[in-house]
Structure formats: C-alpha cells, structure tokens
Scaffold this active site. Structure first.
Site, PDB file in Angstrom:
ATOM      1  N   ARG A  13       5.592  17.973   4.266  1.00 46.77           N
ATOM      2  CA  ARG A  13       4.470  17.647   4.910  1.00 46.77           C
ATOM      3  C   ARG A  13       4.459  16.133   5.742  1.00 46.77           C
ATOM      4  O   ARG A  13       5.736  15.613   5.274  1.00 46.77           O
ATOM      5  CB  ARG A  13       3.105  17.533   4.210  1.00 46.77           C
ATOM      6  CG  ARG A  13       3.174  16.583   2.755  1.00 46.77           C
ATOM      7  CD  ARG A  13       2.113  16.977   2.016  1.00 46.77           C
ATOM      8  NE  ARG A  13       1.955  16.349   0.564  1.00 46.77           N
ATOM      9  CZ  ARG A  13       1.719  14.959   0.147  1.00 46.77           C
ATOM     10  NH1 ARG A  13       1.059  13.942   1.345  1.00 46.77           N
ATOM     11  NH2 ARG A  13       1.793  14.556  -0.994  1.00 46.77           N
ATOM     12  N   SER A 139       9.381   0.713   6.060  1.00 45.95           N
ATOM     13  CA  SER A 139       8.163   0.618   6.505  1.00 45.95           C
ATOM     14  C   SER A 139       7.689  -0.908   6.932  1.00 45.95           C
ATOM     15  O   SER A 139       8.527  -1.882   6.370  1.00 45.95           O
ATOM     16  CB  SER A 139       7.289   0.783   5.221  1.00 45.95           C
ATOM     17  OG  SER A 139       6.005   0.500   5.376  1.00 45.95           O
ATOM     18  N   TYR A 151       5.903  -1.190  -3.382  1.00 43.91           N
ATOM     19  CA  TYR A 151       6.271  -0.484  -2.171  1.00 43.91           C
ATOM     20  C   TYR A 151       7.331  -1.196  -1.258  1.00 43.91           C
ATOM     21  O   TYR A 151       8.353  -0.900  -0.707  1.00 43.91           O
ATOM     22  CB  TYR A 151       4.994   0.142  -1.582  1.00 43.91           C
ATOM     23  CG  TYR A 151       5.176   1.051  -0.537  1.00 43.91           C
ATOM     24  CD1 TYR A 151       5.625   2.419  -0.634  1.00 43.91           C
ATOM     25  CD2 TYR A 151       4.856   0.597   0.854  1.00 43.91           C
ATOM     26  CE1 TYR A 151       5.748   3.032   0.586  1.00 43.91           C
ATOM     27  CE2 TYR A 151       5.327   1.612   1.870  1.00 43.91           C
ATOM     28  CZ  TYR A 151       5.576   2.654   1.787  1.00 43.91           C
ATOM     29  OH  TYR A 151       5.500   3.504   2.796  1.00 43.91           O
ATOM     30  N   ALA A 154      10.457  -1.993  -2.550  1.00 36.28           N
ATOM     31  CA  ALA A 154      11.291  -0.834  -2.195  1.00 36.28           C
ATOM     32  C   ALA A 154      11.802  -0.537  -1.153  1.00 36.28           C
ATOM     33  O   ALA A 154      13.157  -0.268  -0.635  1.00 36.28           O
ATOM     34  CB  ALA A 154      10.493   0.637  -2.715  1.00 36.28           C
ATOM     35  N   LYS A 155      10.680  -0.798  -0.052  1.00 39.35           N
ATOM     36  CA  LYS A 155      11.239  -0.733   1.462  1.00 39.35           C
ATOM     37  C   LYS A 155      11.936  -1.801   1.970  1.00 39.35           C
ATOM     38  O   LYS A 155      12.886  -1.685   2.889  1.00 39.35           O
ATOM     39  CB  LYS A 155       9.887  -0.681   1.999  1.00 39.35           C
ATOM     40  CG  LYS A 155       9.100   0.646   2.006  1.00 39.35           C
ATOM     41  CD  LYS A 155       9.908   1.979   2.115  1.00 39.35           C
ATOM     42  CE  LYS A 155       8.922   3.234   2.265  1.00 39.35           C
ATOM     43  NZ  LYS A 155       9.934   4.163   2.225  1.00 39.35           N
TER      44      LYS A 155
HETATM   45  P1  NAP Z   1       3.404  11.973   2.527  1.00 39.88           P
HETATM   46  O1  NAP Z   1       2.599  12.605   3.491  1.00 39.88           O
HETATM   47  O2  NAP Z   1       2.749  11.547   1.369  1.00 39.88           O
HETATM   48  O3  NAP Z   1       4.451  13.013   2.151  1.00 39.88           O
HETATM   49  C1  NAP Z   1       5.689  12.394   1.250  1.00 39.88           C
HETATM   50  C2  NAP Z   1       6.584  13.773   0.825  1.00 39.88           C
HETATM   51  O4  NAP Z   1       7.242  13.155  -0.045  1.00 39.88           O
HETATM   52  C3  NAP Z   1       5.512  14.904  -0.178  1.00 39.88           C
HETATM   53  O5  NAP Z   1       5.703  15.860   0.487  1.00 39.88           O
HETATM   54  C4  NAP Z   1       5.821  14.510  -1.361  1.00 39.88           C
HETATM   55  O6  NAP Z   1       5.932  15.654  -2.126  1.00 39.88           O
HETATM   56  C5  NAP Z   1       7.471  14.227  -1.295  1.00 39.88           C
HETATM   57  N1  NAP Z   1       7.858  13.367  -2.369  1.00 39.88           N
HETATM   58  C6  NAP Z   1       7.409  12.586  -3.233  1.00 39.88           C
HETATM   59  N2  NAP Z   1       7.979  12.244  -4.449  1.00 39.88           N
HETATM   60  C7  NAP Z   1       9.043  12.967  -4.376  1.00 39.88           C
HETATM   61  C8  NAP Z   1      10.386  12.953  -5.155  1.00 39.88           C
HETATM   62  N3  NAP Z   1      10.400  12.332  -6.093  1.00 39.88           N
HETATM   63  N4  NAP Z   1      11.289  13.908  -4.698  1.00 39.88           N
HETATM   64  C9  NAP Z   1      11.080  14.657  -3.548  1.00 39.88           C
HETATM   65  N5  NAP Z   1      10.112  14.663  -2.732  1.00 39.88           N
HETATM   66  C10 NAP Z   1       9.171  13.792  -3.043  1.00 39.88           C
HETATM   67  O7  NAP Z   1       4.018  10.769   3.320  1.00 39.88           O
HETATM   68  P2  NAP Z   1       4.396  10.209   4.661  1.00 39.88           P
HETATM   69  O8  NAP Z   1       3.305   9.548   5.039  1.00 39.88           O
HETATM   70  O9  NAP Z   1       4.788  11.274   5.553  1.00 39.88           O
HETATM   71  O10 NAP Z   1       5.643   9.186   4.535  1.00 39.88           O
HETATM   72  C11 NAP Z   1       6.892   9.689   4.584  1.00 39.88           C
HETATM   73  C12 NAP Z   1       7.723   8.367   4.410  1.00 39.88           C
HETATM   74  O11 NAP Z   1       7.514   7.560   5.510  1.00 39.88           O
HETATM   75  C13 NAP Z   1       7.627   7.753   2.972  1.00 39.88           C
HETATM   76  O12 NAP Z   1       8.913   7.147   2.536  1.00 39.88           O
HETATM   77  C14 NAP Z   1       6.919   6.584   3.341  1.00 39.88           C
HETATM   78  O13 NAP Z   1       6.888   5.465   2.556  1.00 39.88           O
HETATM   79  C15 NAP Z   1       7.144   6.191   4.859  1.00 39.88           C
HETATM   80  N6  NAP Z   1       6.231   5.410   5.678  1.00 39.88           N
HETATM   81  C16 NAP Z   1       5.034   6.299   5.857  1.00 39.88           C
HETATM   82  C17 NAP Z   1       3.960   5.356   6.760  1.00 39.88           C
HETATM   83  C18 NAP Z   1       2.875   5.806   7.212  1.00 39.88           C
HETATM   84  O14 NAP Z   1       1.851   5.279   7.654  1.00 39.88           O
HETATM   85  N7  NAP Z   1       2.487   7.320   6.803  1.00 39.88           N
HETATM   86  C19 NAP Z   1       4.297   4.188   7.070  1.00 39.88           C
HETATM   87  C20 NAP Z   1       5.672   3.636   6.870  1.00 39.88           C
HETATM   88  C21 NAP Z   1       6.640   4.416   5.945  1.00 39.88           C
HETATM   89  P3  NAP Z   1       4.429  15.857  -3.043  1.00 39.88           P
HETATM   90  O15 NAP Z   1       3.425  16.331  -2.119  1.00 39.88           O
HETATM   91  O16 NAP Z   1       4.779  16.945  -4.074  1.00 39.88           O
HETATM   92  O17 NAP Z   1       4.334  14.714  -3.645  1.00 39.88           O
END
Ligand code: NAP
Length: 250
Positions: A13, A139, A151, A154-155
C-alpha cells in the site's frame, strides 16, 4: 532489451504500491515485498491488469533469514534484482520520556536494519551485473520532529547508509540515493492525524497551508522521483538526498 527486475519493500500500500506500479509501467518486473505475502496481492493484480509482471513476496525486512530467502526467491522467479527500493516502514511515535525500548527497536529495526539487510542481500546481483540502483526512503523527519526520536534517528541514519553505499558500490555501476518525502497522503499520515486527534482532512489542510506549493503530496509524487533515480539517465546522480516536500528542505 533484458527486462530489469525491481524489489519494492512495503509495497502492499501507500508509497510502495505507487512505486511498484510506476516501475512496472516503466517496463520492469516487480517483486511486491511486504510483511504478509497475501497483502501484496492487490498491488500485483493492479500491475498484471495493466499488462505488467509482478509477484508478491512475504518477508519481514528486519529479519536477515527472511530477507535472504526473499531476495533469492525473486532472483529465481523473476531474474536478478538490480533495482531495490527500501520503502517498508512503521511508526511508533511518542515523546522521548514516554518512548519504550520496544518503540525504539521496532522503528530502527524495520527502517535502518531493514534497509541494510535488503541492500546487502540485493547488491550481490547488482555487482555481478555491474549495474544497479538502490533508492531508500528517508523523510523530512530526518531533520528532527517532535515525537519521533526513533523515526528521525532511523531516517537520518538511512541518509548516512545511502551515502556510504554510493561510495562503496559506485565502482560497480551501482547508484544509491535517498528520497525524503514531506507530507504524503497515506495510511501512515492518517494514523498520525488520529494520534493528534484531528480529522485527516483538517490535518491535510493544516499541513498544506505550511507547504510552499500549498498542497500535500501524493504517493505518485514520490514514485515519479524514484522512477527517475532508477532510470538509465540518472547514472551520474548518486549519494544524494532528494526532498520531495513541495518546498526546500536540507
Ligand atoms: P504505509 O502506508 O504505512 O505502508 C508501509 C508498508 O510497509 C505497509 O504495507 C507495511 O505492511 C510495510 N511494512 C511494515 N513493516 C514491514 C516489515 N518489517 N517488512 C516488510 N514490510 C513492512 O507507509 P507510507 O506512508 O507509504 O510510507 C512508505 C515509506 O515512506 C516509509 O518508509 C515511510 O517512513 C516513508 N515516508 C512516508 C511519509 C508520509 O508522509 N507518508 C513521509 C516521509 C517518509 P503492514 O501493512 O503489514 O504493516
């Protein structure tokens, strides 16, 4: 031309799913890796329906054995993975004085250890072929963010990892870059809105008012940037952190 094989972690997702779809549109075969293999089925179906090739792979990126098996499986079923997008992520936000060791270890484990394990497992195939692309999701929180000591550590660590991979792997035709999104509309930001007690709509509007382009980001904004970084034309861009945040950050 040989089809390139990409692994996108956390691709069930959000940003990962959008990136997997985009790389498939770009002509790559894509391994949709997520914790639960079945959860990746939706992304795989979308790619297949659009005429692309994808498989779902279940693995916890923080588990070395599962990572090794997953990368080998991709190589056997799709071909040598020469593109890796380290996107899997979780949040366990809390102020420092309330943050548990488990909150710390979980977030550092998935993001930083996960990116290390996946990169280590995949680089072998890239080095053999003298070509590769690694993109790691950092991030804007790497610059510091209240409630996110785990977080942001880590980032920020992932930026250091990226620069070191760029130096070590560059001689083998491999680039490594980080993409650091600001506010992107996904389940992760929806969870943050819920935590601070705001509707997701109001939370987005408040964020947009502070962003120079006056909107929040969408997963496709990040996928477009990653598409460029893994392209042939980006071979002289390495060790960079690109903020995808609707305005300048550094
Ligand atoms: P998200 O919608 O929460 O999706 C994260 C996905 O990672 C989920 O499908 C989750 O699976 C999977 N996941 C979690 N733990 C895992 C593991 N140990 N092994 C394999 N898969 C795992 O997050 P997103 O917003 O798309 O974010 C994606 C990336 O962008 C992340 O690294 C996040 O920190 C970074 N980011 C996001 C934003 C933002 O505003 N959204 C901003 C900056 C950076 P489950 O559903 O099973 O948990």
């Amino acid at each position: 031309m040989i089809t390139k094989v990409a692994i996108v972690t956390g691709a069930a997702r959000g940003i990962g799913a959008a990136t997997a779809r985009r790389l498939a549109e770009d002509g790559m075969a894509v391994a949709v890796l997520d914790l639960d293999e079945a959860a990746g089925g939706g992304t795989v179906k979308e790619i297949a329906d659009a005429g692309g090739r994808a498989i779902a792979v279940g693995a916890d990126v923080s588990n070395a054995g599962q990572v090794a098996d997953a990368v080998e499986r991709v190589a056997a079923e799709l071909g040598a993975p020469t593109v890796l997008v380290n996107n899997a992520g979780v949040i366990r936000d809390n102020l420092l004085f309330k943050m548990t060791e488990d909150d710390w270890d979980t977030v550092l484990g998935v993001h930083l250890r996960g990116a290390f394990l996946m990169s280590r497992a995949a680089q072998r195939y890239m080095v053999e072929r003298r070509w590769g692309r690694i993109v790691t999701l950092s991030s804007s929180s790497a610059l510091g963010n209240r409630g996110q000591a785990n977080y942001s550590a880590a980032k920020a660590g992932m930026q250091g990892l990226t620069k070191t991979l760029a130096i070590e792997l560059g001689p083998f035709g491999i680039t490594a870059n980080a993409v650091a999104p600001g506010f992107i509309v996904t389940d992760m930001t929806a969870a943050t809105a819920a935590r601070v007690g705001m509707s997701f709509e109001d939370f987005q509007a408040a964020a947009a008012s502070q962003i120079p382009v006056r909107r929040v980001g969408q997963p496709a904004d990040v996928a477009n940037t990653i598409s460029f970084l893994v392209s042939e034309g980006a071979s002289f861009v390495s060790g960079q952190v690109i903020y995808v945040a609707g305005g300048p950050l550094s």
